[in-house]
Design a protein around this motif. Structure first.
Motif, short mmCIF file in Angstrom:
data_model
loop_
_atom_site.label_atom_id
_atom_site.label_comp_id
_atom_site.label_asym_id
_atom_site.label_seq_id
_atom_site.Cartn_x
_atom_site.Cartn_y
_atom_site.Cartn_z
N PHE A 115 -6.96 -4.34 -24.79
CA PHE A 115 -6.02 -5.23 -24.10
C PHE A 115 -6.05 -6.67 -24.64
O PHE A 115 -5.32 -7.53 -24.16
N ALA A 116 -6.91 -6.93 -25.63
CA ALA A 116 -7.04 -8.29 -26.15
C ALA A 116 -5.70 -8.82 -26.65
O ALA A 116 -5.40 -10.01 -26.54
N GLY A 117 -4.86 -7.92 -27.20
CA GLY A 117 -3.58 -8.35 -27.76
C GLY A 117 -2.60 -8.86 -26.72
O GLY A 117 -1.64 -9.57 -27.04
N VAL A 118 -2.82 -8.51 -25.46
CA VAL A 118 -1.89 -8.91 -24.39
C VAL A 118 -1.82 -10.43 -24.27
O VAL A 118 -0.79 -10.99 -23.92
N ARG A 119 -2.94 -11.08 -24.60
CA ARG A 119 -3.01 -12.54 -24.47
C ARG A 119 -1.92 -13.24 -25.29
O ARG A 119 -1.45 -14.32 -24.95
N GLU A 120 -1.51 -12.58 -26.39
CA GLU A 120 -0.49 -13.18 -27.25
C GLU A 120 0.92 -13.03 -26.66
O GLU A 120 1.89 -13.51 -27.23
N PHE A 121 1.02 -12.33 -25.56
CA PHE A 121 2.33 -12.14 -24.89
C PHE A 121 2.21 -12.69 -23.47
O PHE A 121 2.02 -11.94 -22.51
N PRO A 122 2.34 -14.03 -23.33
CA PRO A 122 2.02 -14.68 -22.05
C PRO A 122 2.75 -14.08 -20.85
O PRO A 122 2.18 -14.01 -19.76
N SER A 123 3.99 -13.60 -21.06
CA SER A 123 4.73 -13.08 -19.91
C SER A 123 4.17 -11.75 -19.43
O SER A 123 4.54 -11.26 -18.37
#
Lengths: 149, 161
Positions: A115-123
């Motif tokens: 889930f680390a990549g989610v941080r790059e998608f703020p919404s």
């Protein structure tokens, strides 16, 4: 912009398509509701406790792929953990999803590192955190539904 | 009614004895008015009048017809709101995929849409959906952009379906 594959990793898509622990627990010791009305994401988390350990964790609800996968992997990850260990995992996952430098946090969350990549998608961060905040509410006996919006 | 805010132009005269407020509407328009906005609005109205509202309407209808045809042909797409006379918007759901996931993929493909319940939750309930994706067209959009939209929807289905 970040690669979509960083967000929709295969593991995440797999849990979205075949969510684990997607059921109610009859006679659960702890239950909490999470609701993101703007998104339409809704979740109920059920816990069965014994000797301060999460014996069983399950969830029901509806939402996007990120929230479903998060709930699925979260319940799988906390079964067998003590309350304090689940709290600790919550804080690490939360840090990974919301904080800038999270190299250490990402290493310490095991499979949840997908889930680390989610941080790059703020919404989309709130989609991933809703199940975790709902778990916290269940662990700490919060009666009010939680929201991450 | 007393002024809600103080500032230039809302006053007629001030002495130690008495303050007289300006007449309406000035009493309620304290400070520098939104001059740039008013000029911009006039320019926009000139522009639209020059194009002609009939032509704008015809163009948007044409885009709507083309976009409807494209999306309706895609597997898994269900158009929400198919009245014969409607504005140039395409609301839809993609079978088994949440609107916000579709929105993220479309965004990544360069297509900006609104995803969610659009502040119209009773309508979502009426159609039995949690949320929809909505593409809105204006006369300055192109058929090529609608082709991009259709490609992006196809990609969202490949990726998440």
């Amino acid at each position: 912009m970040s690669d979509l594959r960083e967000l929709y990793q295969q593991t995440i898509l797999d849990h979205h398509r075949k969510p684990r622990n997607f059921r109610a627990i009859a006679g659960a010791d702890r239950t909490a509701h999470g609701d993101n009305p703007l998104c339409g994401d809704r979740i109920t988390v059920y816990l069965r406790m014994g000797n301060g350990v999460i014996k069983d964790a399950a969830w029901e609800g509806s939402g996007c792929a990120i929230s479903r996968a998060s709930a699925s992997m979260m319940t799988a990850g906390v079964i067998g953990k003590r309350n304090a260990e689940a709290d600790e995992l919550f804080h690490r996952v939360h840090a990974m999803l919301t904080e800038e430098s999270n190299g250490d946090a990402a290493r310490d969350v095991g499979k949840l590192a997908v889930f680390a990549g989610v941080r790059e998608f703020p919404s989309r961060v709130k989609c991933a955190t809703l199940p975790w905040h709902t778990l916290e509410a269940a662990l700490h006996g919060t009666a009010e539904p939680v929201t991450t919006e | 009614m007393p002024p809600y805010q103080g500032g230039g132009d809302m006053i007629k005269s001030v002495t130690f004895e008495k303050t007289r407020y300006n007449d309406l509407p000035y009493k309620f328009e304290a400070g520098t008015p939104h001059i740039a906005g008013a000029i911009g609005l006039a320019a926009a109205l000139d522009y639209l009048s020059r194009l002609g509202f009939d032509r704008i309407g015809a163009r948007e209808e044409e885009l709507l017809a083309y976009g409807t045809e494209l999306l309706a042909a895609l597997p898994g797409v269900r158009l929400i709101g198919t009245a014969r006379r409607k504005a140039a918007v395409l609301s839809f759901v993609l079978d088994g995929i949440h609107a916000h996931d579709v929105g993220t993929v479309l965004d990544h493909e360069g297509v900006a849409v609104r995803a969610g319940h659009h502040c119209a939750m009773p309508v979502m309930e009426r159609f039995g959906v949690a949320a929809t994706v909505r593409a809105s067209m204006a006369f300055y959009n192109t058929r090529a952009e609608l082709d991009t939209l259709a490609r992006a929807v196809r990609r969202a289905r490949e990726m998440l379906g």
